[in-house]
Design an enzyme around this catalytic site. Structure first.
Site, PDB file in Angstrom:
ATOM      1  N   TYR A  69      -1.508  -0.453  11.350  1.00  0.00           N
ATOM      2  CA  TYR A  69      -1.731  -1.314   9.989  1.00  0.00           C
ATOM      3  C   TYR A  69      -0.516  -1.026   8.807  1.00  0.00           C
ATOM      4  O   TYR A  69       0.056  -1.874   8.287  1.00  0.00           O
ATOM      5  CB  TYR A  69      -2.973  -0.800   9.181  1.00  0.00           C
ATOM      6  CG  TYR A  69      -3.205  -0.997   7.694  1.00  0.00           C
ATOM      7  CD1 TYR A  69      -3.414  -2.386   7.255  1.00  0.00           C
ATOM      8  CD2 TYR A  69      -3.115  -0.081   6.812  1.00  0.00           C
ATOM      9  CE1 TYR A  69      -3.265  -2.515   5.911  1.00  0.00           C
ATOM     10  CE2 TYR A  69      -3.251  -0.259   5.540  1.00  0.00           C
ATOM     11  CZ  TYR A  69      -3.495  -1.445   4.961  1.00  0.00           C
ATOM     12  OH  TYR A  69      -3.415  -1.864   3.570  1.00  0.00           O
ATOM     13  N   LYS A 125       2.280  -3.356   7.249  1.00  0.00           N
ATOM     14  CA  LYS A 125       2.580  -3.480   5.763  1.00  0.00           C
ATOM     15  C   LYS A 125       3.993  -3.281   5.254  1.00  0.00           C
ATOM     16  O   LYS A 125       4.606  -3.994   4.423  1.00  0.00           O
ATOM     17  CB  LYS A 125       1.641  -2.893   4.933  1.00  0.00           C
ATOM     18  CG  LYS A 125       0.067  -3.275   5.000  1.00  0.00           C
ATOM     19  CD  LYS A 125      -0.294  -4.682   4.341  1.00  0.00           C
ATOM     20  CE  LYS A 125      -0.290  -4.624   3.083  1.00  0.00           C
ATOM     21  NZ  LYS A 125      -0.449  -5.898   2.640  1.00  0.00           N
ATOM     22  N   THR A 139       0.707  -1.213   0.103  1.00  0.00           N
ATOM     23  CA  THR A 139      -0.092   0.030   0.249  1.00  0.00           C
ATOM     24  C   THR A 139       0.905   1.170   0.163  1.00  0.00           C
ATOM     25  O   THR A 139       1.914   1.265   0.670  1.00  0.00           O
ATOM     26  CB  THR A 139      -0.998   0.132   1.259  1.00  0.00           C
ATOM     27  OG1 THR A 139      -1.384   1.287   1.450  1.00  0.00           O
ATOM     28  CG2 THR A 139      -0.220  -0.451   2.428  1.00  0.00           C
ATOM     29  N   ASP A 140       0.579   2.230  -0.558  1.00  0.00           N
ATOM     30  CA  ASP A 140       1.204   3.682  -0.444  1.00  0.00           C
ATOM     31  C   ASP A 140       1.192   4.015   0.922  1.00  0.00           C
ATOM     32  O   ASP A 140       1.801   4.975   1.195  1.00  0.00           O
ATOM     33  CB  ASP A 140       0.172   4.664  -1.314  1.00  0.00           C
ATOM     34  CG  ASP A 140      -0.980   5.076  -0.976  1.00  0.00           C
ATOM     35  OD1 ASP A 140      -1.597   4.424   0.032  1.00  0.00           O
ATOM     36  OD2 ASP A 140      -1.712   5.947  -1.193  1.00  0.00           O
ATOM     37  N   GLU A 141       0.223   3.639   1.953  1.00  0.00           N
ATOM     38  CA  GLU A 141       0.583   4.111   3.373  1.00  0.00           C
ATOM     39  C   GLU A 141       1.990   3.673   4.002  1.00  0.00           C
ATOM     40  O   GLU A 141       2.126   4.354   4.813  1.00  0.00           O
ATOM     41  CB  GLU A 141      -0.776   3.396   4.139  1.00  0.00           C
ATOM     42  CG  GLU A 141      -2.048   3.914   3.489  1.00  0.00           C
ATOM     43  CD  GLU A 141      -3.298   3.605   4.283  1.00  0.00           C
ATOM     44  OE1 GLU A 141      -3.264   3.411   5.647  1.00  0.00           O
ATOM     45  OE2 GLU A 141      -4.621   3.179   3.656  1.00  0.00           O
TER      46      GLU A 141
END
Ligand code: NAD
Ligand code: TYD
Length: 339
Positions: free
Chosen positions: A153, A157, A125-127
């Site tokens: 979260y 990741k 994810t870009d997060e």
């Protein structure tokens, strides 16, 4: 070609399975999914009887079950979508995020090493890059931006990404990673912004915006993400990370107003509630690399994608009504009851 898709009973994984079965009639697709609250077998109903498809209920953290499946199927490719994916839940209870998102990734990659595969793809994810300020519109994340995750979260990741890269370097495992922005489309669990607002609006319930609603996300229609992963597993270079994004930045408040307009609902349903802890302000990914190297471009404009998505939720009421009638009620009360 045999592909194991983990987390395929969830939102993006199921859309990926539909895409792959339709595009490659000679491939065998196996879905490995634990069926957590976020996984729904009803989502896969249309492909259950397809002879090229197999569903296996298992936890990616269960080494024995994972190895047994590898021994039976000898997959060429593994695409790992399986994850705990909701930031708010990770803030309430990080433990299961570390277990599934980090340890589960290790178990899968160990099986890949033991049995041999041509590609392990980690759906990220870009997060993992953290957030950007609202007043620096020129900034966006490239694949070389530092990892600066904000939530349990996103840090789980980011940890999985690092582990995957270390398996490439240490064991020569043929790994690729994709880091995508916020997805929307059919079969998204109604705890996430867009399906939550659509289902609440359809029930004339308040539309809970965290804080001011000025937070920006970079939105992509789920099919475009699935096509990017398809390209990466077939043409992407081993050891590489690919950002995936449609360069479509939207403020939360504007999305919710748009949903009200499309559904003919009053904006007075919008309620500003207590902000999320550590709430990321803005995400923006630079997709230049996947465009230049693999020729990928998003095909669906937000204006069309959001209409298609709203139509899908209108036409598939039973799918989401069944979901929000059970355990989801307790979740909703806990998260939004006193907010
Ligand atoms: P989702 O929550 O809708 O689905 C997750 C699926 O994984 C569910 O079917 C669930 O049953 C399964 N699962 C969870 N724990 C498992 C375990 N231990 N073993 C086996 N299966 C398990 O998630 P999603 O939105 O489809 O996201 C899929 C992947 O894409 C995730 O890795 C997520 O981090 C990543 N991602 C999501 C977005 C997004 O906007 N939704 C954006 C970028 C990346
Ligand atoms: P979400 O769909 O949870 O995705 P992520 O946090 O991974 O980006 O949330 C998208 C944005 O919408 C985020 O800024 C939080 C906000 N949001 C609300 O304002 N209200 C809500 O009820 C939810 C679920 C999210």
């Amino acid at each position: 070609m045999t592909i194991i898709v983990t987390g395929g009973a969830g939102f993006i994984g199921s859309n990926f399975i539909f895409h792959m079965l339709a595009k490659y009639p000679d491939y065998r697709i196996i879905c490995l999914d634990k069926l957590t609250y976020a996984g729904n077998l009803s989502t896969l109903a249309d492909v259950m009887d397809n002879p090229d498809f197999r569903f296996v209920k298992a936890d990616i953290c269960d080494r024995e079950a994972v190895e047994q499946l590898f021994a039976e199927e000898h997959p060429d490719i593994v695409v790992n979508f399986a994850a705990e994916s909701h930031v708010d839940r990770s803030i309430e209870d990080p433990g299961i995020f570390l277990q599934t998102n980090i340890m589960g990734t290790a178990v899968l990659m160990d099986a890949c090493r033991k049995f041999g595969i041509t590609r392990y793809h980690q759906v990220s994810t870009d997060e993992v890059y953290g957030d950007l300020p609202l007043d620096r519109a020129e900034l966006s994340f490239t694949e070389t931006s530092p990892l600066r995750p904000s939530s349990p979260y996103s840090s789980s990741k980011a940890s999985a990404d690092l582990l995957a890269l270390s398996y490439k370097r240490t064991y020569g495992l043929p790994v690729t990673i994709s880091r995508c922005g916020n997805n929307y489309g059919p079969y998204q669990f109604p705890e996430k912004l867009i399906p939550l607002m659509i289902s609440n609006a359809l029930q004339d319930k308040p539309l809970p915006i965290y804080g001011s609603g000025e937070n920006v996300r970079d939105w992509i229609y789920v099919d475009d993400h699935c096509k990017a992963i398809d390209m990466i597993i077939h043409k992407g270079k081993v050891g590489e990370i690919y950002n995936v994004g449609a360069s479509c930045e939207m403020r939360n408040i504007d999305i919710v107003k748009l949903i009200c307009k499309e559904l003919g609902k009053q904006e007075s349903l919008i309620t500003h509630v207590t902000d999320r802890k550590g709430h990321d302000m803005r995400y923006a990914v630079d997709p230049t690399k996947i465009h230049n190297e693999l020729g990928w471009l998003p095909e669906t404009k937000f204006a069309d994608g959001i209409k298609k998505t709203i139509k899908w939720y209108l036409e598939n009421r039973k799918w989401w009504e069944d979901i929000i009638s059970g355990e989801y009620q307790n979740y909703y009360e806990k998260m939004y009851g006193n907010r």
